[in-house]
Design a protein around this motif. Structure first.
Motif, mmCIF file in Angstrom:
data_model
loop_
_atom_site.group_PDB
_atom_site.id
_atom_site.type_symbol
_atom_site.label_atom_id
_atom_site.label_comp_id
_atom_site.label_asym_id
_atom_site.label_seq_id
_atom_site.Cartn_x
_atom_site.Cartn_y
_atom_site.Cartn_z
ATOM 1 N N HIS A 28 13.877 -23.205 2.855
ATOM 2 C CA HIS A 28 13.699 -24.044 3.981
ATOM 3 C C HIS A 28 14.610 -25.284 3.767
ATOM 4 C CE1 HIS A 28 11.450 -26.932 6.495
ATOM 5 N NE2 HIS A 28 11.252 -27.697 5.514
ATOM 6 N N SER A 29 14.614 -25.897 2.556
ATOM 7 C CA SER A 29 15.282 -27.272 2.280
ATOM 8 C C SER A 29 16.775 -26.803 2.616
ATOM 9 C CB SER A 29 15.026 -27.683 0.937
ATOM 10 O OG SER A 29 15.082 -26.857 0.058
ATOM 11 N N ILE A 30 17.442 -25.638 1.873
ATOM 12 C CA ILE A 30 18.849 -25.856 2.183
ATOM 13 C C ILE A 30 19.192 -25.410 3.471
ATOM 14 C CG2 ILE A 30 19.161 -23.170 2.186
ATOM 15 C CD1 ILE A 30 20.877 -25.515 -0.269
ATOM 16 N N ILE A 31 18.396 -24.915 4.528
ATOM 17 C CA ILE A 31 18.642 -24.832 5.860
ATOM 18 C C ILE A 31 18.569 -26.157 6.519
ATOM 19 C CG2 ILE A 31 17.825 -23.778 8.086
ATOM 20 C CD1 ILE A 31 16.705 -21.591 6.562
ATOM 21 N N GLN A 32 17.883 -26.979 6.244
ATOM 22 C CA GLN A 32 17.640 -28.431 6.632
ATOM 23 C C GLN A 32 18.819 -29.185 6.216
ATOM 24 O OE1 GLN A 32 15.041 -27.788 8.804
ATOM 25 N NE2 GLN A 32 13.796 -29.427 8.311
ATOM 26 N N VAL A 33 19.208 -29.147 5.148
ATOM 27 C CA VAL A 33 20.422 -30.027 4.709
ATOM 28 C C VAL A 33 21.696 -29.294 5.457
ATOM 29 C CG1 VAL A 33 21.892 -30.573 2.577
ATOM 30 C CG2 VAL A 33 19.368 -30.582 2.377
ATOM 31 N N ALA A 34 21.654 -28.040 5.300
ATOM 32 C CA ALA A 34 23.061 -27.475 5.819
ATOM 33 C C ALA A 34 23.182 -27.728 7.337
ATOM 34 C CB ALA A 34 22.986 -25.922 5.742
ATOM 35 N N LEU A 35 22.044 -27.993 8.133
ATOM 36 C CA LEU A 35 22.142 -28.534 9.342
ATOM 37 C C LEU A 35 22.571 -29.936 9.636
ATOM 38 C CD1 LEU A 35 18.846 -26.774 10.931
ATOM 39 C CD2 LEU A 35 21.174 -26.032 11.425
ATOM 40 N N VAL A 36 22.283 -30.620 8.703
ATOM 41 C CA VAL A 36 22.641 -32.342 8.737
ATOM 42 C C VAL A 36 24.101 -32.514 8.514
ATOM 43 C CG1 VAL A 36 22.073 -34.645 8.018
ATOM 44 C CG2 VAL A 36 20.059 -32.835 8.454
ATOM 45 N N VAL A 37 24.457 -31.753 6.994
ATOM 46 C CA VAL A 37 25.789 -32.266 6.464
ATOM 47 C C VAL A 37 26.828 -31.657 7.108
ATOM 48 C CG1 VAL A 37 24.999 -31.938 4.323
ATOM 49 C CG2 VAL A 37 25.736 -29.892 5.179
ATOM 50 N N GLN A 38 26.744 -30.816 8.283
ATOM 51 C CA GLN A 38 27.933 -30.210 9.270
ATOM 52 C C GLN A 38 28.172 -31.428 10.322
ATOM 53 O OE1 GLN A 38 27.302 -28.853 12.589
ATOM 54 N NE2 GLN A 38 25.244 -28.918 12.382
ATOM 55 N N LEU A 39 27.086 -32.130 10.629
ATOM 56 C CA LEU A 39 27.452 -33.311 11.440
ATOM 57 C C LEU A 39 28.232 -34.539 11.213
ATOM 58 C CD1 LEU A 39 23.522 -33.513 12.709
ATOM 59 C CD2 LEU A 39 25.449 -32.311 13.913
ATOM 60 N N PRO A 40 29.203 -34.971 11.932
ATOM 61 C CA PRO A 40 29.825 -36.370 11.932
ATOM 62 C C PRO A 40 28.858 -37.523 11.817
ATOM 63 C CG PRO A 40 30.312 -35.499 14.114
ATOM 64 C CD PRO A 40 29.357 -34.419 13.237
ATOM 65 N N PHE A 41 29.474 -38.431 10.948
ATOM 66 C CA PHE A 41 28.556 -39.507 10.932
ATOM 67 C C PHE A 41 29.499 -40.925 10.853
ATOM 68 C CE2 PHE A 41 25.672 -36.797 9.164
ATOM 69 C CZ PHE A 41 24.411 -37.183 9.803
ATOM 70 N N CYS A 42 30.069 -41.471 11.927
ATOM 71 C CA CYS A 42 30.779 -42.564 12.013
ATOM 72 C C CYS A 42 30.339 -43.948 12.206
ATOM 73 C CB CYS A 42 31.965 -42.299 13.060
ATOM 74 S SG CYS A 42 31.312 -41.752 14.520
ATOM 75 N N GLY A 43 29.050 -44.240 12.182
ATOM 76 C CA GLY A 43 28.333 -45.050 12.323
ATOM 77 C C GLY A 43 27.837 -45.350 13.768
ATOM 78 N N PRO A 44 26.440 -46.181 13.770
ATOM 79 C CA PRO A 44 26.062 -47.002 12.626
ATOM 80 C C PRO A 44 25.243 -46.178 11.461
ATOM 81 C CG PRO A 44 24.466 -46.856 14.474
ATOM 82 C CD PRO A 44 25.673 -46.151 15.099
ATOM 83 N N ASN A 45 24.827 -46.942 10.413
ATOM 84 C CA ASN A 45 24.508 -46.368 9.376
ATOM 85 C C ASN A 45 23.117 -46.818 8.905
ATOM 86 O OD1 ASN A 45 25.392 -48.752 8.535
ATOM 87 N ND2 ASN A 45 26.058 -47.976 6.474
ATOM 88 N N GLU A 46 22.214 -47.412 9.750
ATOM 89 C CA GLU A 46 21.083 -47.940 9.373
ATOM 90 C C GLU A 46 19.908 -47.207 9.736
ATOM 91 O OE1 GLU A 46 20.948 -51.857 11.219
ATOM 92 O OE2 GLU A 46 22.292 -52.682 10.048
#
Length: 305
Positions: free
Chosen positions: A153-171
């Motif tokens: 369950h947790s590895i699926i959740q993380v895998a879905l998030v880490v493939q997204l780009p984050f360029c700001g904001p970061n709060e």
């Protein structure tokens, strides 16, 4: 579309922006975390030193206490430290690790509670076959299943998030990294990911909750055939389990069985399943369970109950 990550750290807003409130929260949650550690360690030591592993109920209770310690330790120490500092930051890898830990131990706890409900069902509804059904080998396999289920369950959740780009904001308007608050910061449309995340968490939470409700309903109905003493003992044991289920699943349902949205109340609701439940579990399972109280009396030689 190529993934671009300009974010190396996230900034938590924390529980409050008021320094005086933060000081009070520091004292309160430091006390709560101490109770979590001492209470759950006491149960684990009672089970281990009292050689109670042969009883499936204590076997699973021991690992529930262990998971509670790990679960709260993923978020609470960081939150307590952040209450004393102005800049509440966490690195990107640290955020992903925290997100993994929250869902890994949280999901594992859900599965352990479900297994404990099955254990009580067999003990009360099929007492003559209890030791044959709940033998050590089967208990080990069921426990392994809870850990594997939590990991998947947790590895699926993380895998879905880490493939997204984050360029700001970061709060992050939270005190720890969770899926919904982090998804709001993605520099792309995260609607599909949000739906998958909700379906994943919602299926586990709802499915387990339905199984628990059915199990305890069958147990309560079957108690009509029991003697008065047997009924009292069963209600005392199952009552503690039902209390834990309500306290834990109520907030989890509010948080994860809904669309990808966040509310201002989320932080206070999260306090219940990351701090309050791990703190109350030892109290509930000792004060409402005569067998656990007797085991502690014999082991520690004190009349604290």
């Amino acid at each position: 579309m190529e993934k671009t990550n300009n974010v190396t750290e996230f900034i938590f807003w924390g529980l409050s922006q008021n320094p005086e409130v933060e000081e009070v929260c520091f004292v309160v949650f430091s006390f709560f975390y101490t109770v979590i550690l001492l209470g759950n360690f006491l149960i684990m030591m009672t089970v281990c030193m009292g050689n109670l592993f042969k009883c499936p109920m204590y076997f699973f209770l021991n690992f529930l206490s262990f998971v509670d310690i790990c679960y709260s330790s993923v978020t609470v120490p960081k939150m307590i430290i952040d209450l004393l500092v102005k800049n509440k930051t966490i690195s990107y890898p640290g955020c992903m690790l925290q997100l993994f830990g929250v869902h890994f131990f949280g999901c594992t706890e859900i599965f352990i509670l479900t297994v404990m409900a099955y254990d009580r069902y067999v003990a009360i509804c099929k007492p003559l076959h209890y030791m044959a059904i709940m033998d050590q080998e089967r208990c080990n396999k069921m426990l392994l299943g809870t850990w594997v289920g939590g990991f998947l369950h947790s590895i699926i959740q993380v895998a879905l998030v880490v493939q997204l780009p984050f360029c700001g904001p970061n709060e992050i308007d939270h005190y720890f990294c969770d899926v919904h608050p982090v998804l709001k910061l993605a520099c792309t449309d995260s609607y599909v990911v949000g739906v998958v995340v909700t379906a994943n968490s919602g299926t586990i939470a709802l499915g387990s909750f339905v199984i628990l409700i059915i199990s305890y309903t069958i147990i309560l109905v079957s108690l009509r055939k029991q003697s008065v003493e047997g009924r009292r003992k069963a209600i005392s044991t199952c009552g503690s389990h039902i209390t834990v289920v309500i306290i834990f699943f109520g907030p989890c349902t509010f948080m994860y069985m809904r669309p990808d949205t966040t509310f201002s109340e989320d932080k206070m609701v999260a306090v219940f399943y990351t701090i309050i439940t791990p703190m109350l579990n030892p109290l509930i399972y000792t004060m409402r369970n005569a067998e656990v109280k007797n085991a502690m009396k014999k082991l520690w030689g004190r009349k604290v109950f």
